[in-house]
Write a protein that holds these residues in place. Structure first.
Motif, PDB file in Angstrom:
ATOM      1  N   SER A   8     -39.772   8.495  19.349  1.00 21.36           N
ATOM      2  CA  SER A   8     -38.377   8.974  19.065  1.00 21.36           C
ATOM      3  C   SER A   8     -38.005   9.989  20.411  1.00 21.36           C
ATOM      4  O   SER A   8     -37.043   9.942  20.772  1.00 21.36           O
ATOM      5  N   SER A  53     -33.505   8.271  15.927  1.00 21.93           N
ATOM      6  CA  SER A  53     -33.325   9.209  14.786  1.00 21.93           C
ATOM      7  C   SER A  53     -33.822   8.283  13.406  1.00 21.93           C
ATOM      8  O   SER A  53     -34.310   8.780  12.580  1.00 21.93           O
ATOM      9  N   GLU A  54     -33.660   6.934  13.503  1.00 20.67           N
ATOM     10  CA  GLU A  54     -34.182   5.988  12.499  1.00 20.67           C
ATOM     11  C   GLU A  54     -35.935   6.338  12.561  1.00 20.67           C
ATOM     12  O   GLU A  54     -36.363   6.146  11.437  1.00 20.67           O
ATOM     13  N   SER A  57     -36.835   9.153  10.222  1.00 21.53           N
ATOM     14  CA  SER A  57     -36.375   9.270   8.953  1.00 21.53           C
ATOM     15  C   SER A  57     -37.162   9.023   7.936  1.00 21.53           C
ATOM     16  O   SER A  57     -38.324   8.043   7.998  1.00 21.53           O
ATOM     17  N   SER A  58     -36.819   9.458   6.917  1.00 18.89           N
ATOM     18  CA  SER A  58     -38.009   9.414   5.699  1.00 18.89           C
ATOM     19  C   SER A  58     -37.687   8.754   4.304  1.00 18.89           C
ATOM     20  O   SER A  58     -38.365   8.369   3.656  1.00 18.89           O
ATOM     21  N   SER A  59     -36.125   8.420   4.539  1.00 14.35           N
ATOM     22  CA  SER A  59     -35.798   7.609   3.135  1.00 14.35           C
ATOM     23  C   SER A  59     -34.969   6.519   3.509  1.00 14.35           C
ATOM     24  O   SER A  59     -34.323   6.458   4.744  1.00 14.35           O
ATOM     25  N   GLU A  61     -31.923   5.738   2.560  1.00 17.53           N
ATOM     26  CA  GLU A  61     -30.330   6.029   2.741  1.00 17.53           C
ATOM     27  C   GLU A  61     -30.351   6.481   4.170  1.00 17.53           C
ATOM     28  O   GLU A  61     -29.236   6.129   4.695  1.00 17.53           O
ATOM     29  N   THR A  62     -31.402   7.548   4.582  1.00 17.98           N
ATOM     30  CA  THR A  62     -31.145   8.044   5.877  1.00 17.98           C
ATOM     31  C   THR A  62     -31.177   6.873   6.817  1.00 17.98           C
ATOM     32  O   THR A  62     -30.542   6.713   7.913  1.00 17.98           O
ATOM     33  N   ILE A  63     -32.145   5.816   6.819  1.00 13.75           N
ATOM     34  CA  ILE A  63     -32.234   4.952   7.713  1.00 13.75           C
ATOM     35  C   ILE A  63     -31.046   4.135   7.860  1.00 13.75           C
ATOM     36  O   ILE A  63     -30.555   3.539   8.917  1.00 13.75           O
ATOM     37  N   TRP A  66     -28.530   5.756   9.949  1.00 14.88           N
ATOM     38  CA  TRP A  66     -28.524   5.606  11.574  1.00 14.88           C
ATOM     39  C   TRP A  66     -28.615   4.351  11.856  1.00 14.88           C
ATOM     40  O   TRP A  66     -28.172   3.900  13.039  1.00 14.88           O
TER      41      TRP A  66
END
Length: 603
Positions: A8, A53-54, A57-59, A61-63, A66
């Motif tokens: 990242s 950022s992906e 990411s841990s969820s 929805e977050t992925i 991004w």
């Protein structure tokens, strides 16, 4: 620190490099190629930063969030790159609003399909998390619209790469480095994407964004080292080759380092086989004047005119020094500009000025002749007035016949003066030729009536054998002046009781008009003078008449202006015949009564 954090951070660094490139493009936004390239790099910045950022990411929805950021740039980056390639390779003519709009159809569909995938699943069939690498990664099952996007993007990439390769093969050696940098910088990210999509090199994550790291390195190096954004090699090469002026580049030892196509066509002995690398003294051996100018080259860039005798062309020769970035002399540039048209235009202007001087002198002569034409009827009026006074004082009888003759002469003279004044007004801007369709018979009769007083005074019979349907296309005043002068001369040199006959014969598209008299003719010594001079001294007529000696000169000139010729023959003591030709009017115009004037300037 986890492995995904390192990746990242690397991608964020790449995004920062992209931001620097976008900033450089913004500074040079006046260049079209900088604008398209800047939009392309901005698209990759969204992709790179979104994927960085992906990775952390841990969820799910977050992925997804991004991914939406990534797809702000992914669909459009390839189109911007293709536009940049068209500009870079000199194909700006293909860049139009409608072509760009058409190229954006698939990217817009891709963008909308990605953001509405939860409703139809045509872009991603499924999107899940995979923890096999120790950190969450998105596992995607691609849908049909995803493959439409990929096929379209790589079709543009294939066409763009072909254009760059063609440019590489056609470019001059000094430009090939620029093209190679552009190729590597363009292929790096798309090659890594192709490897990832094909599965040739199995990787748990998308390596496409990492290709942009290599791409940014090459582009930044090209921008700073070669001013890549400002120099569009193929565009500049095309401009150089398409120049109409011949340009030859030489080094400080006067060896040829380059030339354009115009130089190859203009300079004899300059070609691909005996051009670049050859000394100027060998190539320009047949042009010593060019060698002299090359040897005398200086920063003053003086221009000289050179004539190519073989091709009958004129060239403006300019040799200037070429400096490097430190303002030191690096070579010379020979510029040959074809100025043949300008030189010949100048010659025509000088010729027109000469003709103008001649026309002004000709006008002066014409005014003298016109004064002579007016003087004749005025002299008749004067004689009639004196006769009337004498008879009135002697007999006191009725003089109705003399009064009628005086009235006729006054009206004829007034009509002549009015016609001449109107003609003079039309000639203020220079000699103007206004041909119209007119009856040749009526023109002859009109001038016979004007001179009837003189002819009756000498008992001379004037006969016209011209048919009523003889129509000509000529300037009215010029034709009248020619007829009036020839009839006046015939009366002048014909004895009392003589004859004058006017004839016209049609031959093809011209009438040959003749005025014959039974007068004294022209002596042989006088005939020799008339045949070789336009301006002669007037001689006395059979009744002591005098003229100004300019009538025949004007007759000849007016016949020429009307597109005809003028000549004469004469036998001493038997008479003379003067001829001139005049264009015949077309039958449909002559009989239709449509007397249209066509005006055109002379000189």
């Amino acid at each position: 620190m986890n492995f995904n954090l390192y990746l990242s951070a690397l991608l964020i660094a790449s995004a920062c490099c992209s931001a620097v490139v976008v900033y450089l493009c913004w500074k040079r936004r006046e260049l079209p190629i900088a604008l398209s390239y800047g939009l392309c790099i901005l698209s990759t910045a969204f992709y790179t930063f979104g994927y960085a950022s992906e990775l952390v990411s841990s969820s799910l929805e977050t992925i997804r969030f991004w991914l939406r950021i990534e797809y702000i740039g992914i669909p459009f980056g390839t189109v911007f790159w293709f536009v940049m390639v068209l500009q870079y390779t000199g194909r700006q003519a293909y860049i139009r609003k409608w072509t760009v709009a058409a190229a954006m159809v698939i990217p817009v569909i891709t963008f909308i399909a990605h953001n509405t995938n939860e409703w139809h699943h045509l872009f991603y069939k499924s999107l899940t998390l995979d923890y096999s690498e120790g950190f969450p990664l998105a596992r995607i099952v691609r849908g049909p619209l995803y493959y439409v996007h990929v096929i379209y993007a790589y079709a543009l990439i294939l066409v763009g790469v072909v254009l760059l390769l063609r440019m590489l093969f056609k470019s001059a050696p000094s430009m090939k480095k620029h093209v190679v940098l552009m190729l590597i910088g363009s292929l790096a990210p798309y090659s890594s994407t192709l490897v990832y999509l094909s599965g040739v090199l199995p990787t748990p994550f998308d390596i496409s964004p990492f290709g942009f790291i290599l791409s940014n390195v090459f582009f930044l190096f090209g921008i700073y080292q070669f001013n890549l954004l400002r120099l569009a090699p193929m565009a500049l090469q095309k401009v150089f080759e398409s120049m109409q002026d011949a340009v030859v580049l030489l080094d400080l030892e006067d060896n040829i380092t380059g030339f354009n196509q115009a130089a190859g066509r203009t300079i004899q002995g300059l070609g691909r086989k005996n051009g670049v690398g050859q000394p100027a003294s060998a190539v320009f051996a047949a042009n010593p004047e060019l060698l002299r100018r090359i040897d005398l080259a200086s920063a003053s860039e003086n221009k000289e005119l050179l004539r190519d005798e073989a091709a009958d062309r004129y060239y403006s020769v300019q040799v200037s020094l070429v400096a490097d970035f430190r303002s030191r002399p690096a070579g010379k540039m020979l510029l040959l500009r074809d100025v043949t048209d300008a030189v010949r235009s100048e010659e025509r202007l000088l010729e027109n000025a000469r003709q103008l001087r001649e026309l002004n002198a000709f006008k002066d002569q014409m005014f003298n002749v016109v004064a002579h034409d007016i003087r004749d009827p005025m002299a008749v009026l004067l004689n009639l007035t004196e006769l009337l006074e004498e008879e009135a004082s002697v007999c006191g009888e009725d003089h109705e016949e003399i009064v009628q003759e005086m009235s006729r002469q006054v009206h004829s003279t007034f009509a002549l003066v009015e016609s001449l004044i109107e003609w003079f007004r039309s000639q203020r801007g220079g000699m103007v030729f206004v041909p119209i369709v007119q009856s040749l018979s009526h023109s002859v009769q009109r001038n016979v009536r004007l001179l009837q007083g003189r002819s009756d005074g000498k008992g001379i019979r004037i006969v016209s054998d011209i048919e009523q349907d003889a129509f000509v296309f000529a300037d009215k005043e010029m034709l009248d002046l020619v007829l009036r002068n020839l009839l006046s001369n015939a009366i002048k040199f014909t004895e009392l009781g003589g004859d004058i006959r006017v004839r016209a014969s049609l031959s093809g598209a011209v009438f040959t008009v003749s005025v014959s008299d039974s007068g004294i003719g022209i002596p042989e010594d006088r005939l020799y003078t008339l045949l070789r001079e336009d301006h002669v001294v007037s001689t006395e007529g059979t009744a002591g008449e005098r003229g100004v000696g300019l009538g025949l000169a004007l007759c000849k000139e007016f016949a020429r202006l009307n597109g005809g010729e003028f000549w004469f023959d004469s036998t001493p003591e038997q008479g003379s015949t003067f001829y001139f030709t005049v264009p015949a009017a077309q039958a449909d115009v002559a009989h239709g009564g449509d007397l249209m004037a066509a005006r055109r300037g002379i000189g």
